[in-house]
Write a protein that holds these residues in place. Structure first.
Motif, mmCIF file in Angstrom:
data_model
loop_
_atom_site.group_PDB
_atom_site.id
_atom_site.type_symbol
_atom_site.label_atom_id
_atom_site.label_comp_id
_atom_site.label_asym_id
_atom_site.label_seq_id
_atom_site.Cartn_x
_atom_site.Cartn_y
_atom_site.Cartn_z
ATOM 1 N N ILE A 61 -7.130 -42.472 5.620
ATOM 2 C CA ILE A 61 -8.418 -42.838 5.350
ATOM 3 C C ILE A 61 -9.178 -43.005 6.547
ATOM 4 O O ILE A 61 -10.355 -42.620 6.382
ATOM 5 N N PRO A 62 -8.875 -43.826 7.458
ATOM 6 C CA PRO A 62 -9.642 -43.804 8.764
ATOM 7 C C PRO A 62 -9.996 -42.231 9.558
ATOM 8 O O PRO A 62 -10.868 -42.177 10.016
ATOM 9 N N VAL A 63 -9.265 -41.424 9.302
ATOM 10 C CA VAL A 63 -9.378 -39.986 9.743
ATOM 11 C C VAL A 63 -10.354 -39.323 8.850
ATOM 12 O O VAL A 63 -11.394 -38.696 9.391
ATOM 13 N N PHE A 64 -10.482 -39.750 7.659
ATOM 14 C CA PHE A 64 -11.584 -39.158 6.809
ATOM 15 C C PHE A 64 -12.674 -39.738 7.174
ATOM 16 O O PHE A 64 -14.077 -39.073 7.122
ATOM 17 N N LEU A 65 -12.608 -41.318 7.565
ATOM 18 C CA LEU A 65 -14.085 -41.721 7.904
ATOM 19 C C LEU A 65 -14.556 -41.207 9.230
ATOM 20 O O LEU A 65 -15.494 -41.087 9.559
ATOM 21 N N GLY A 66 -13.628 -41.241 10.096
ATOM 22 C CA GLY A 66 -13.916 -40.588 11.198
ATOM 23 C C GLY A 66 -14.775 -39.328 11.369
ATOM 24 O O GLY A 66 -15.591 -38.885 11.930
ATOM 25 N N THR A 67 -14.032 -38.312 10.178
ATOM 26 C CA THR A 67 -14.587 -37.057 10.410
ATOM 27 C C THR A 67 -16.032 -37.126 9.795
ATOM 28 O O THR A 67 -17.034 -36.425 10.252
ATOM 29 N N ALA A 68 -16.276 -37.751 8.670
ATOM 30 C CA ALA A 68 -17.417 -38.195 8.141
ATOM 31 C C ALA A 68 -18.566 -38.646 9.026
ATOM 32 O O ALA A 68 -19.807 -38.104 9.053
ATOM 33 N N ILE A 69 -18.063 -39.701 9.969
ATOM 34 C CA ILE A 69 -18.922 -40.080 10.917
ATOM 35 C C ILE A 69 -19.317 -38.881 12.125
ATOM 36 O O ILE A 69 -20.576 -39.034 12.556
ATOM 37 N N SER A 70 -18.484 -38.235 12.288
ATOM 38 C CA SER A 70 -18.707 -37.129 13.306
ATOM 39 C C SER A 70 -19.635 -36.103 12.843
ATOM 40 O O SER A 70 -20.532 -35.836 13.545
ATOM 41 N N VAL A 71 -19.504 -36.006 11.409
ATOM 42 C CA VAL A 71 -20.624 -34.923 10.922
ATOM 43 C C VAL A 71 -22.053 -35.764 10.881
ATOM 44 O O VAL A 71 -23.001 -34.997 11.324
ATOM 45 N N LEU A 72 -21.857 -37.035 10.747
ATOM 46 C CA LEU A 72 -23.298 -37.644 10.458
ATOM 47 C C LEU A 72 -24.088 -38.042 11.949
ATOM 48 O O LEU A 72 -25.253 -37.735 12.256
ATOM 49 N N LEU A 73 -23.090 -38.108 12.832
ATOM 50 C CA LEU A 73 -23.397 -38.364 14.128
ATOM 51 C C LEU A 73 -23.890 -36.751 14.915
ATOM 52 O O LEU A 73 -24.947 -36.646 15.507
ATOM 53 N N SER A 74 -23.360 -35.730 14.476
ATOM 54 C CA SER A 74 -23.672 -34.557 14.920
ATOM 55 C C SER A 74 -25.151 -34.184 14.425
ATOM 56 O O SER A 74 -25.972 -33.594 14.965
ATOM 57 N N PHE A 75 -25.633 -34.452 13.005
ATOM 58 C CA PHE A 75 -26.611 -34.101 12.237
ATOM 59 C C PHE A 75 -27.730 -35.021 13.229
ATOM 60 O O PHE A 75 -28.950 -34.576 13.475
ATOM 61 N N LYS A 76 -27.498 -36.237 13.315
ATOM 62 C CA LYS A 76 -28.651 -37.090 13.902
ATOM 63 C C LYS A 76 -28.889 -36.729 15.438
ATOM 64 O O LYS A 76 -29.973 -36.663 15.936
ATOM 65 N N LEU A 77 -27.739 -36.512 16.255
ATOM 66 C CA LEU A 77 -28.005 -35.905 17.672
ATOM 67 C C LEU A 77 -28.895 -34.432 17.729
ATOM 68 O O LEU A 77 -29.800 -34.633 18.672
ATOM 69 N N ASN A 78 -28.733 -33.583 16.520
ATOM 70 C CA ASN A 78 -29.331 -32.491 16.781
ATOM 71 C C ASN A 78 -30.941 -32.703 16.296
ATOM 72 O O ASN A 78 -31.749 -32.152 17.113
ATOM 73 N N GLN A 79 -30.854 -33.639 15.525
ATOM 74 C CA GLN A 79 -32.413 -33.987 14.924
ATOM 75 C C GLN A 79 -33.151 -34.682 16.042
ATOM 76 O O GLN A 79 -34.274 -34.299 16.352
ATOM 77 N N SER A 80 -32.355 -35.531 16.715
ATOM 78 C CA SER A 80 -32.999 -36.305 17.684
ATOM 79 C C SER A 80 -33.416 -35.459 19.042
ATOM 80 O O SER A 80 -34.430 -35.251 19.646
ATOM 81 N N TYR A 81 -32.560 -34.480 19.452
ATOM 82 C CA TYR A 81 -32.318 -33.532 20.375
ATOM 83 C C TYR A 81 -33.920 -32.548 20.195
ATOM 84 O O TYR A 81 -34.512 -32.212 21.022
ATOM 85 N N ASP A 82 -33.875 -32.326 18.902
ATOM 86 C CA ASP A 82 -34.947 -31.275 18.560
ATOM 87 C C ASP A 82 -36.187 -31.857 18.743
ATOM 88 O O ASP A 82 -37.309 -31.346 19.288
#
Length: 278
Positions: free
Chosen positions: A29-50
């Motif tokens: 369960i925390p592994v699934f949440l950690g994966t989801a957080i990684s995807v969300l953070l990756s999206f936000k980092l990409n948008q912010s850097y853009d």
């Protein structure tokens, strides 16, 4: 991180004293949440850097177009117009400084603005968008040169094209500065990270305390630091250490333009602020 420490300690004592009342939390369960957080953070980092990189490209274009404007004036204007070239050049320098301060929410024109006459300062201060008012002054000056036959029609078109590019760059910078990154996205991401902390703490209840809590802090620190970095980069004109260094760029433009017109009154470079430049 203090919140994470409190959550980790509270959950640890809950799992210790109410162990029989809490369900067994699978590590998946925390592994699934950690994966989801990684995807969300990756999206936000990409948008912010853009957003940050787009702002830097805008100011790179301002550097190039400012130099081009002066070089075009020196190429197109007939001999004897050096004073006109110097006046337009100094207004362009004032525009670069004014735009940078305006984007950062600072006073656009300083009281001792040396690149504009007092009459021009009074006129610019009567406008809401002061950088745009300075561009208007240069446009009117170029029009007067065209009317007096100091610039031919084809050269005037080229100069107008450069003014249009500067206006476009100003508009793009203002768009980036006025477009707010969705606040709810950050809030939801925070809630999911805290949920991940709780679930991971429950899943690790069989691990010794001296290992579990530091592990929780290190794992959550990675998520929170990445989220904080994205938040800082998403606003490149807020007078923060992570800003585009518009003041330094404007001073560099001023140095270049003054040297092009043979002016020896060059500005002093700004000292670095420990690990960043303004």
């Amino acid at each position: 991180m203090l919140y994470v420490l409190v959550v980790a300690v509270v959950v640890y004592y809950l799992t210790k004293y109410f162990r029989n009342y809490l369900p067994i939390m699978s590590i998946s369960i925390p592994v699934f949440l950690g994966t989801a957080i990684s995807v969300l953070l990756s999206f936000k980092l990409n948008q912010s850097y853009d957003r940050w990189w787009e702002a830097r490209k805008v100011w790179g274009a301002i550097v190039n177009d400012s130099r081009s404007l002066v070089l075009q004036l020196q190429l197109f204007l007939k001999p004897g117009n050096e004073q006109h070239i110097a006046q337009i050049t100094k207004r362009q320098i004032a525009w670069c400084h004014c735009l940078g301060r305006s984007l950062r929410g600072q006073v656009p024109l300083t009281a001792n603005e040396k690149n504009l006459s007092q009459e021009e300062v009074n006129r610019v201060n009567s406008h809401e968008n002061k950088p745009l008012a300075i561009l208007q002054l240069n446009t009117e000056h170029i029009r007067s040169l065209r009317n007096s036959d100091n610039v031919d029609v084809y050269s005037a078109v080229q100069l107008n094209s450069t003014i249009v590019k500067l206006t476009d760059a100003m508009g793009m910078a203002e768009r980036i500065n006025s477009t707010v990154f969705p606040v709810t996205y950050r809030q939801y991401l925070h809630y999911v990270i805290y949920l991940f902390v709780v679930c991971l703490s429950i899943a690790l209840r069989d691990i010794a305390t001296y290992f579990e809590i530091p592990l929780m802090l290190f794992i959550s620190a990675a998520f929170f630091l990445l989220e904080k970095s994205a938040t800082l980069m998403q606003d490149p004109f807020r007078n923060q250490p992570t800003d585009i260094s518009v003041t330094t760029i404007a001073l560099k433009i001023e140095t270049n333009l003054r040297q092009l017109i043979g002016d020896s009154d060059l500005p002093e470079p700004l000292p670095s602020q420990k690990y960043f430049v303004m």
